[in-house]
Motif scaffolding. Structure first.
Motif, PDB file in Angstrom:
ATOM      1  N   SER A   1       7.864   8.470   7.354  1.00  0.00           N
ATOM      2  CA  SER A   1       7.603   7.147   7.896  1.00  0.00           C
ATOM      3  C   SER A   1       6.246   7.123   8.589  1.00  0.00           C
ATOM      4  CB  SER A   1       8.723   6.795   8.877  1.00  0.00           C
ATOM      5  OG  SER A   1       8.600   5.476   9.320  1.00  0.00           O
ATOM      6  N   ILE A   2       5.542   5.984   8.462  1.00  0.00           N
ATOM      7  CA  ILE A   2       4.188   5.881   8.998  1.00  0.00           C
ATOM      8  C   ILE A   2       3.994   4.588   9.772  1.00  0.00           C
ATOM      9  CG2 ILE A   2       2.912   7.376   7.428  1.00  0.00           C
ATOM     10  CD1 ILE A   2       2.633   5.054   5.541  1.00  0.00           C
ATOM     11  N   VAL A   3       3.023   4.613  10.670  1.00  0.00           N
ATOM     12  CA  VAL A   3       2.601   3.444  11.426  1.00  0.00           C
ATOM     13  C   VAL A   3       1.118   3.267  11.139  1.00  0.00           C
ATOM     14  CG1 VAL A   3       2.287   2.463  13.723  1.00  0.00           C
ATOM     15  CG2 VAL A   3       4.293   3.891  13.242  1.00  0.00           C
ATOM     16  N   PHE A   4       0.707   2.038  10.863  1.00  0.00           N
ATOM     17  CA  PHE A   4      -0.686   1.767  10.520  1.00  0.00           C
ATOM     18  C   PHE A   4      -1.457   1.205  11.703  1.00  0.00           C
ATOM     19  CE2 PHE A   4       1.299   1.687   6.333  1.00  0.00           C
ATOM     20  CZ  PHE A   4       0.407   2.461   5.615  1.00  0.00           C
ATOM     21  N   GLU A   5      -2.780   1.450  11.670  1.00  0.00           N
ATOM     22  CA  GLU A   5      -3.683   0.743  12.559  1.00  0.00           C
ATOM     23  C   GLU A   5      -3.477  -0.744  12.264  1.00  0.00           C
ATOM     24  OE1 GLU A   5      -5.686   2.127  14.784  1.00  0.00           O
ATOM     25  OE2 GLU A   5      -5.471   4.205  14.140  1.00  0.00           O
TER      26      GLU A   5
ATOM     27  N   THR B   1       1.681  21.971  -3.168  1.00  0.00           N
ATOM     28  CA  THR B   1       2.807  22.890  -3.185  1.00  0.00           C
ATOM     29  C   THR B   1       2.719  23.736  -1.929  1.00  0.00           C
ATOM     30  OG1 THR B   1       2.832  22.959  -5.594  1.00  0.00           O
ATOM     31  CG2 THR B   1       3.934  24.772  -4.441  1.00  0.00           C
ATOM     32  N   GLU B   2       3.799  23.721  -1.161  1.00  0.00           N
ATOM     33  CA  GLU B   2       3.885  24.531   0.060  1.00  0.00           C
ATOM     34  C   GLU B   2       5.190  25.301  -0.006  1.00  0.00           C
ATOM     35  OE1 GLU B   2       3.643  21.515   3.074  1.00  0.00           O
ATOM     36  OE2 GLU B   2       1.480  21.332   2.872  1.00  0.00           O
ATOM     37  N   GLY B   3       5.087  26.596  -0.173  1.00  0.00           N
ATOM     38  CA  GLY B   3       6.286  27.415  -0.326  1.00  0.00           C
ATOM     39  C   GLY B   3       6.995  27.048  -1.621  1.00  0.00           C
ATOM     40  N   LEU B   4       8.261  26.676  -1.503  1.00  0.00           N
ATOM     41  CA  LEU B   4       9.050  26.309  -2.677  1.00  0.00           C
ATOM     42  C   LEU B   4       9.060  24.804  -2.931  1.00  0.00           C
ATOM     43  CD1 LEU B   4      12.106  28.667  -2.123  1.00  0.00           C
ATOM     44  CD2 LEU B   4      10.153  29.008  -3.645  1.00  0.00           C
ATOM     45  N   SER B   5       8.389  24.030  -2.096  1.00  0.00           N
ATOM     46  CA  SER B   5       8.434  22.579  -2.239  1.00  0.00           C
ATOM     47  C   SER B   5       7.094  22.026  -2.714  1.00  0.00           C
ATOM     48  CB  SER B   5       8.883  21.974  -0.910  1.00  0.00           C
ATOM     49  OG  SER B   5       7.964  21.141  -0.351  1.00  0.00           O
ATOM     50  N   SER B   6       7.170  21.032  -3.582  1.00  0.00           N
ATOM     51  CA  SER B   6       5.988  20.340  -4.083  1.00  0.00           C
ATOM     52  C   SER B   6       6.187  18.852  -3.890  1.00  0.00           C
ATOM     53  CB  SER B   6       5.782  20.621  -5.569  1.00  0.00           C
ATOM     54  OG  SER B   6       5.546  21.982  -5.780  1.00  0.00           O
ATOM     55  N   GLU B   7       5.100  18.141  -3.505  1.00  0.00           N
ATOM     56  CA  GLU B   7       5.220  16.707  -3.272  1.00  0.00           C
ATOM     57  C   GLU B   7       3.860  16.039  -3.270  1.00  0.00           C
ATOM     58  OE1 GLU B   7       6.794  15.902   0.640  1.00  0.00           O
ATOM     59  OE2 GLU B   7       5.500  17.391   1.548  1.00  0.00           O
ATOM     60  N   PHE B   8       3.885  14.715  -3.457  1.00  0.00           N
ATOM     61  CA  PHE B   8       2.682  13.921  -3.311  1.00  0.00           C
ATOM     62  C   PHE B   8       2.452  13.679  -1.831  1.00  0.00           C
ATOM     63  CE2 PHE B   8       3.910  12.790  -7.642  1.00  0.00           C
ATOM     64  CZ  PHE B   8       2.682  12.920  -8.295  1.00  0.00           C
ATOM     65  N   LYS B   9       1.182  13.776  -1.402  1.00  0.00           N
ATOM     66  CA  LYS B   9       0.831  13.534  -0.004  1.00  0.00           C
ATOM     67  C   LYS B   9      -0.401  12.648   0.064  1.00  0.00           C
ATOM     68  CE  LYS B   9       2.713  17.276   2.677  1.00  0.00           C
ATOM     69  NZ  LYS B   9       2.467  18.262   3.700  1.00  0.00           N
ATOM     70  N   PHE B  10      -0.354  11.684   0.972  1.00  0.00           N
ATOM     71  CA  PHE B  10      -1.483  10.802   1.207  1.00  0.00           C
ATOM     72  C   PHE B  10      -2.314  11.318   2.376  1.00  0.00           C
ATOM     73  CE2 PHE B  10       1.205   7.855  -1.079  1.00  0.00           C
ATOM     74  CZ  PHE B  10       0.313   7.020  -1.728  1.00  0.00           C
ATOM     75  N   ALA B  11      -3.623  11.272   2.231  1.00  0.00           N
ATOM     76  CA  ALA B  11      -4.551  11.400   3.354  1.00  0.00           C
ATOM     77  C   ALA B  11      -5.077   9.984   3.535  1.00  0.00           C
ATOM     78  CB  ALA B  11      -5.671  12.371   3.036  1.00  0.00           C
ATOM     79  N   ASN B  12      -4.583   9.291   4.564  1.00  0.00           N
ATOM     80  CA  ASN B  12      -4.850   7.870   4.720  1.00  0.00           C
ATOM     81  C   ASN B  12      -5.504   7.604   6.073  1.00  0.00           C
ATOM     82  OD1 ASN B  12      -4.730   5.089   5.037  1.00  0.00           O
ATOM     83  ND2 ASN B  12      -2.750   4.907   4.028  1.00  0.00           N
ATOM     84  N   PRO B  13      -6.770   7.142   6.075  1.00  0.00           N
ATOM     85  CA  PRO B  13      -7.465   6.902   7.335  1.00  0.00           C
ATOM     86  C   PRO B  13      -6.912   5.706   8.117  1.00  0.00           C
ATOM     87  CG  PRO B  13      -8.777   6.083   5.518  1.00  0.00           C
ATOM     88  CD  PRO B  13      -7.602   6.815   4.921  1.00  0.00           C
ATOM     89  N   ASN B  14      -6.050   4.907   7.498  1.00  0.00           N
ATOM     90  CA  ASN B  14      -5.486   3.723   8.153  1.00  0.00           C
ATOM     91  C   ASN B  14      -4.218   4.012   8.943  1.00  0.00           C
ATOM     92  OD1 ASN B  14      -7.438   1.942   6.858  1.00  0.00           O
ATOM     93  ND2 ASN B  14      -6.318   2.412   4.992  1.00  0.00           N
ATOM     94  N   VAL B  15      -3.702   5.233   8.849  1.00  0.00           N
ATOM     95  CA  VAL B  15      -2.466   5.590   9.535  1.00  0.00           C
ATOM     96  C   VAL B  15      -2.763   5.930  10.996  1.00  0.00           C
ATOM     97  CG1 VAL B  15      -0.604   7.292   9.664  1.00  0.00           C
ATOM     98  CG2 VAL B  15      -1.281   6.353   7.455  1.00  0.00           C
ATOM     99  N   ALA B  16      -2.053   5.252  11.896  1.00  0.00           N
ATOM    100  CA  ALA B  16      -2.208   5.522  13.328  1.00  0.00           C
ATOM    101  C   ALA B  16      -1.352   6.713  13.727  1.00  0.00           C
ATOM    102  CB  ALA B  16      -1.820   4.297  14.149  1.00  0.00           C
ATOM    103  N   MET B  17      -0.151   6.818  13.108  1.00  0.00           N
ATOM    104  CA  MET B  17       0.730   7.923  13.440  1.00  0.00           C
ATOM    105  C   MET B  17       1.810   8.041  12.371  1.00  0.00           C
ATOM    106  SD  MET B  17       3.094   7.380  16.792  1.00  0.00           S
ATOM    107  CE  MET B  17       4.306   6.137  16.481  1.00  0.00           C
ATOM    108  N   ALA B  18       2.300   9.259  12.203  1.00  0.00           N
ATOM    109  CA  ALA B  18       3.398   9.525  11.275  1.00  0.00           C
ATOM    110  C   ALA B  18       4.606   9.983  12.076  1.00  0.00           C
ATOM    111  CB  ALA B  18       3.002  10.585  10.263  1.00  0.00           C
ATOM    112  N   CYS B  19       5.760   9.604  11.606  1.00  0.00           N
ATOM    113  CA  CYS B  19       7.010   9.964  12.271  1.00  0.00           C
ATOM    114  C   CYS B  19       7.273  11.464  12.110  1.00  0.00           C
ATOM    115  CB  CYS B  19       8.141   9.157  11.637  1.00  0.00           C
ATOM    116  SG  CYS B  19       9.727   9.426  12.402  1.00  0.00           S
ATOM    117  N   GLY B  20       8.057  12.011  12.980  1.00  0.00           N
ATOM    118  CA  GLY B  20       8.412  13.421  12.917  1.00  0.00           C
ATOM    119  C   GLY B  20       9.098  13.809  11.623  1.00  0.00           C
ATOM    120  N   CYS B  21       9.769  12.838  10.971  1.00  0.00           N
ATOM    121  CA  CYS B  21      10.445  13.125   9.704  1.00  0.00           C
ATOM    122  C   CYS B  21       9.449  13.336   8.573  1.00  0.00           C
ATOM    123  CB  CYS B  21      11.417  12.003   9.345  1.00  0.00           C
ATOM    124  SG  CYS B  21      10.625  10.427   8.966  1.00  0.00           S
ATOM    125  N   GLY B  22       8.208  12.872   8.780  1.00  0.00           N
ATOM    126  CA  GLY B  22       7.178  13.046   7.772  1.00  0.00           C
ATOM    127  C   GLY B  22       7.177  12.003   6.672  1.00  0.00           C
TER     128      GLY B  22
END
Length: 112
Positions: A102-106, A79-100
């Motif tokens: 979309s992801i790119v994998f190794e 929960t951050e401020g008024l928004s709550s969501e599921f979030k992944f901490a994924n070591p396989n992600v090379a980069m995430a899009c600015g929109c938050g």
């Protein structure tokens, strides 16, 4: 495989009990500007080749294609401020899009 934080487990328990469903599907799908997006939804069906993680009153179902992309991940509910969501901490992600979303994998070998 993947880990769920206590917050994620509590949220899944709440959602499954409210909706009378005991299976959650977690995975990846093609899409977004980065190429992939996470999927978190109720599992209408479980296939023979799905991987099942048991959490007492509910199960997490992962399709075999998503397994190498999610291995080593932690799924949290934040929960951050008024928004709550599921979030992944994924070591396989090379980069995430600015929109938050979309992801790119190794480079990962499917079904490895």
């Amino acid at each position: 495989m993947i880990e769920l934080t206590d917050n994620a487990i509590q949220q899944f328990l709440k959602k499954t009990q409210e909706n009378g469903i005991d299976s959650i599907r977690v995975g990846i799908t093609g899409g977004g500007c980065g190429g992939y997006e996470y999927v978190i939804d109720y599992a209408d069906s479980v296939h023979d080749d799905d991987h099942i993680l048991e959490f007492g009153k509910f199960v997490v179902v992962i399709d075999p294609i998503s397994i190498p992309y999610l291995t080593g991940s932690t799924l949290d509910y934040v929960t951050e401020g008024l928004s709550s969501e599921f979030k992944f901490a994924n070591p396989n992600v090379a980069m995430a899009c600015g929109c938050g979303l979309s992801i790119v994998f190794e480079e990962i070998e499917p079904n490895s």
